[in-house]
Design a protein around this motif. Structure first.
Motif, PDB file in Angstrom:
ATOM      1  N   PRO A  45       0.837  -1.212   0.000  1.00 51.83           N
ATOM      2  CA  PRO A  45       0.000   0.000   0.000  1.00 51.83           C
ATOM      3  C   PRO A  45       0.866   1.254   0.000  1.00 51.83           C
ATOM      4  O   PRO A  45       1.980   1.252   0.524  1.00 51.83           O
ATOM      5  N   LEU A  46       0.348   2.314  -0.587  1.00 50.74           N
ATOM      6  CA  LEU A  46       1.049   3.600  -0.590  1.00 50.74           C
ATOM      7  C   LEU A  46       0.715   4.428   0.649  1.00 50.74           C
ATOM      8  O   LEU A  46       1.530   5.221   1.111  1.00 50.74           O
ATOM      9  N   VAL A  47      -0.495   4.275   1.160  1.00 54.79           N
ATOM     10  CA  VAL A  47      -0.914   4.937   2.400  1.00 54.79           C
ATOM     11  C   VAL A  47      -1.618   3.893   3.258  1.00 54.79           C
ATOM     12  O   VAL A  47      -1.921   2.792   2.788  1.00 54.79           O
ATOM     13  N   PHE A  48      -1.913   4.266   4.500  1.00 54.10           N
ATOM     14  CA  PHE A  48      -2.465   3.298   5.429  1.00 54.10           C
ATOM     15  C   PHE A  48      -3.802   3.766   5.990  1.00 54.10           C
ATOM     16  O   PHE A  48      -4.094   4.970   6.038  1.00 54.10           O
ATOM     17  N   MET A 163       2.604   4.580 -12.934  1.00 53.80           N
ATOM     18  CA  MET A 163       1.857   5.492 -12.075  1.00 53.80           C
ATOM     19  C   MET A 163       2.049   5.107 -10.609  1.00 53.80           C
ATOM     20  O   MET A 163       2.306   5.973  -9.751  1.00 53.80           O
ATOM     21  N   TYR A 164       1.941   3.831 -10.314  1.00 51.19           N
ATOM     22  CA  TYR A 164       2.147   3.353  -8.950  1.00 51.19           C
ATOM     23  C   TYR A 164       3.563   3.676  -8.484  1.00 51.19           C
ATOM     24  O   TYR A 164       3.778   4.194  -7.378  1.00 51.19           O
ATOM     25  N   GLY A 262      -4.170   3.913  -2.278  1.00 47.55           N
ATOM     26  CA  GLY A 262      -3.444   4.689  -3.274  1.00 47.55           C
ATOM     27  C   GLY A 262      -3.359   6.157  -2.938  1.00 47.55           C
ATOM     28  O   GLY A 262      -2.543   6.881  -3.512  1.00 47.55           O
ATOM     29  N   ALA A 263      -4.198   6.637  -2.018  1.00 50.65           N
ATOM     30  CA  ALA A 263      -4.200   8.039  -1.603  1.00 50.65           C
ATOM     31  C   ALA A 263      -5.000   8.148  -0.315  1.00 50.65           C
ATOM     32  O   ALA A 263      -5.856   7.308  -0.030  1.00 50.65           O
ATOM     33  N   HIS A 264      -4.738   9.214   0.434  1.00 51.89           N
ATOM     34  CA  HIS A 264      -5.499   9.426   1.656  1.00 51.89           C
ATOM     35  C   HIS A 264      -6.924   9.878   1.348  1.00 51.89           C
ATOM     36  O   HIS A 264      -7.874   9.463   2.019  1.00 51.89           O
ATOM     37  N   PHE A 265      -7.050  10.738   0.331  1.00 56.41           N
ATOM     38  CA  PHE A 265      -8.329  11.363  -0.018  1.00 56.41           C
ATOM     39  C   PHE A 265      -8.559  11.151  -1.509  1.00 56.41           C
ATOM     40  O   PHE A 265      -7.662  11.403  -2.322  1.00 56.41           O
ATOM     41  N   LEU A 266      -9.733  10.675  -1.870  1.00 56.06           N
ATOM     42  CA  LEU A 266     -10.110  10.489  -3.280  1.00 56.06           C
ATOM     43  C   LEU A 266     -11.305  11.367  -3.579  1.00 56.06           C
ATOM     44  O   LEU A 266     -12.170  11.566  -2.721  1.00 56.06           O
ATOM     45  N   TRP A 267     -11.349  11.889  -4.805  1.00 55.86           N
ATOM     46  CA  TRP A 267     -12.561  12.606  -5.178  1.00 55.86           C
ATOM     47  C   TRP A 267     -13.125  12.081  -6.490  1.00 55.86           C
ATOM     48  O   TRP A 267     -12.422  11.512  -7.317  1.00 55.86           O
ATOM     49  N   ILE A 268     -14.440  12.283  -6.634  1.00 56.25           N
ATOM     50  CA  ILE A 268     -15.186  11.915  -7.834  1.00 56.25           C
ATOM     51  C   ILE A 268     -15.411  13.197  -8.633  1.00 56.25           C
ATOM     52  O   ILE A 268     -15.862  14.203  -8.086  1.00 56.25           O
ATOM     53  N   GLY A 269     -15.100  13.150  -9.912  1.00 58.87           N
ATOM     54  CA  GLY A 269     -15.192  14.345 -10.733  1.00 58.87           C
ATOM     55  C   GLY A 269     -16.609  14.704 -11.116  1.00 58.87           C
ATOM     56  O   GLY A 269     -17.546  13.899 -11.003  1.00 58.87           O
ATOM     57  N   GLU A 270     -16.774  15.921 -11.591  1.00 62.87           N
ATOM     58  CA  GLU A 270     -18.073  16.416 -12.067  1.00 62.87           C
ATOM     59  C   GLU A 270     -18.630  15.528 -13.172  1.00 62.87           C
ATOM     60  O   GLU A 270     -19.847  15.328 -13.267  1.00 62.87           O
ATOM     61  N   ARG A 271     -17.770  14.949 -13.996  1.00 64.05           N
ATOM     62  CA  ARG A 271     -18.229  14.156 -15.144  1.00 64.05           C
ATOM     63  C   ARG A 271     -18.526  12.705 -14.792  1.00 64.05           C
ATOM     64  O   ARG A 271     -19.059  11.975 -15.629  1.00 64.05           O
ATOM     65  N   THR A 272     -18.175  12.280 -13.587  1.00 64.99           N
ATOM     66  CA  THR A 272     -18.357  10.855 -13.231  1.00 64.99           C
ATOM     67  C   THR A 272     -19.150  10.678 -11.940  1.00 64.99           C
ATOM     68  O   THR A 272     -19.091   9.620 -11.320  1.00 64.99           O
TER      69      THR A 272
END
Length: 451
Positions: A45-48, A163-164, A262-272
């Protein structure tokens, strides 16, 4: 991995993979994608989970006005620019902005980098046409190359591995810089070496002098703290490429819950952000703090449905709404959305993205933004929330630590005919270092006035 964990991941895949997944690459060899995903699943994992939980608690504080979120970084990271110098310059810019906000407005700042994973972007058109030749649009280095050739533009799943790897090395550098002395507040002057001419830099140096005096007083009084030497710096990116995000999702051994590592915080875009689509389904099932971008056409019913889906229990810090309304429409479009959230009653952290609703084309063809529009949307965001008794929790800025010429305006004004001087972005225009500092001073003044 035990059978129960495998079962949870299979259930997750079954839940999202049968739904409409917008803005996904069209890989010519699905079996290669499957092999890459299987490989990524074996990677560390990249973050925990504990780090993500801590960020959720901090985002909850921001929802109550007890902290402020500064989310910033590249529009789209590139493999070529994932170097120590470039990463350091972005961290420096965000740290400088955070210092301005913290010292000027007396508010703790949550530092959230748009870094270590922001390698993919949705595009308005799936194909790009040049001289009658149509090729897949560039979707970021995680998908394909920028060069306009069939070989470069064909989506390649092996790029997910890079990317990873790039995300891992970026996170390692972030941790080294922020814990190894680079973030020491006694060095605030050093962060600005080589930048002296712009009014924002002069103002920053004055503030740095005040911090020096405060640090010396604390040291003399025996109140010096280790918290002044290091900072917590969190990573975030748009969860766009669902196969990659699924590969990075793991079962936490402490709680048995799913976390995206893969990240602490993820967001969903306006288009998805379609309520019945794959992106919302996947992220509704993981326990990281989640953001959703909201454009000017979002409805109150859509927002209510997103809250029901992503944060049905109303956990503070779980859901962040990132509004990107546009400077000219925010005062009309934002109030009914705030009203809907207030009627609902479940806690929301509000962040403004003053970048994506203000993109224009210059007369010479360059994709750009006006600094004045960015400033206006930020100001209106605070004004609307203040008038409605709501709490503005942060800003989301596309920025770079370099002196690029991509956004019009600023104290050392960039004009249309100077955009080409250092126009380096491959997707969206970013605030340069000095424009970022100017923005931080503006936000600091607004926070001080509204506190």
């Amino acid at each position: 991995m035990n059978n129960e964990a495998n079962s949870q991941l299979r259930d997750l895949y079954a839940a999202w993979s049968t739904l409409d997944a917008k803005h996904q690459p069209n890989y010519p060899a699905p079996e290669e994608l499957e092999a890459v995903v299987d490989y990524l699943r074996t990677m560390p994992p990249l973050v925990f989970a504990g780090e993500a939980d801590k960020l959720t608690s901090l985002m909850a504080r921001a929802s109550q006005g007890e902290a402020f979120v500064l989310q910033g970084g590249d529009c789209a990271e590139t493999f070529e620019t994932a170097t120590a110098d470039r990463i350091r310059s972005k961290i420096r810019t965000i740290l400088q902005m955070a210092v301005v906000l913290t010292y000027g407005a007396s508010v703790p700042v949550i530092k959230l980098g748009r870094m270590a994973g922001q390698y993919a972007k949705p595009r308005s058109n799936a194909t790009e046409v040049r001289d009658g030749i149509a090729l897949p649009s560039y979707m970021g280095d995680a998908v394909n190359g920028f060069e306009f050739t069939p070989e470069s533009r064909t989506p390649d799943p092996r790029r997910l591995i890079e990317m990873y790897q790039r995300s891992a090395t970026t996170l390692n550098l972030i941790r080294a810089f922020t814990a190894g002395g680079f973030a020491d507040l006694s060095k605030v002057h050093e962060w600005n070496l080589g930048f002296a001419s712009n009014p924002a830099y002069k103002r920053y140096n004055q503030l740095a002098g005040e911090i020096d005096k405060a640090m010396k007083f604390m040291e003399a009084a025996g109140a010096n703290s280790e918290s002044l030497r290091t900072v917590d710096f969190y990573s975030s990116h748009e969860a766009l490429l669902l196969n990659y995000e699924h590969a990075m999702t793991r079962v936490d051994s402490r709680t048995g819950n799913l976390y995206n590592t893969g990240a602490h915080f993820l967001w969903i875009g306006e288009r998805t952000r379609g309520i019945n689509d794959a992106h919302v389904e996947m992220l509704s099932r993981i326990h990281n703090p989640i953001g959703v971008k909201l454009g000017p056409n979002v409805s109150a019913d859509e927002v209510k449905a997103l809250i029901d889906k992503i944060n049905p229990e109303g956990k503070a810090g779980r859901l962040t709404l990132i509004t990107r309304m546009g400077a000219q429409t925010i005062t009309e479009q934002l109030p009914p959305i705030i009203e809907a959230v207030q009627r609902d009653g479940r806690p929301i952290t509000w962040i403004t993205d003053p970048m994506h609703g203000n993109t224009i084309s210059a007369s010479n063809g360059y994709k750009t933004r006006r600094m004045s529009d960015v400033v206006k949307e930020i100001s209106e965001f605070f004004t609307v929330h203040s008038e409605m008794g709501s709490c503005p929790g942060g800003v989301h800025i596309e920025l770079t630590g370099d002196d690029v010429t991509e956004v019009l305006g600023g104290a050392e004004e960039i004009f249309e005919d100077t955009l080409s001087t250092r126009y380096e972005t491959l997707v969206d225009p970013r605030l340069n270092h000095q424009q970022s500092l100017e923005t931080a001073f503006l936000v600091s003044e607004i926070l001080r006035e509204t506190s």
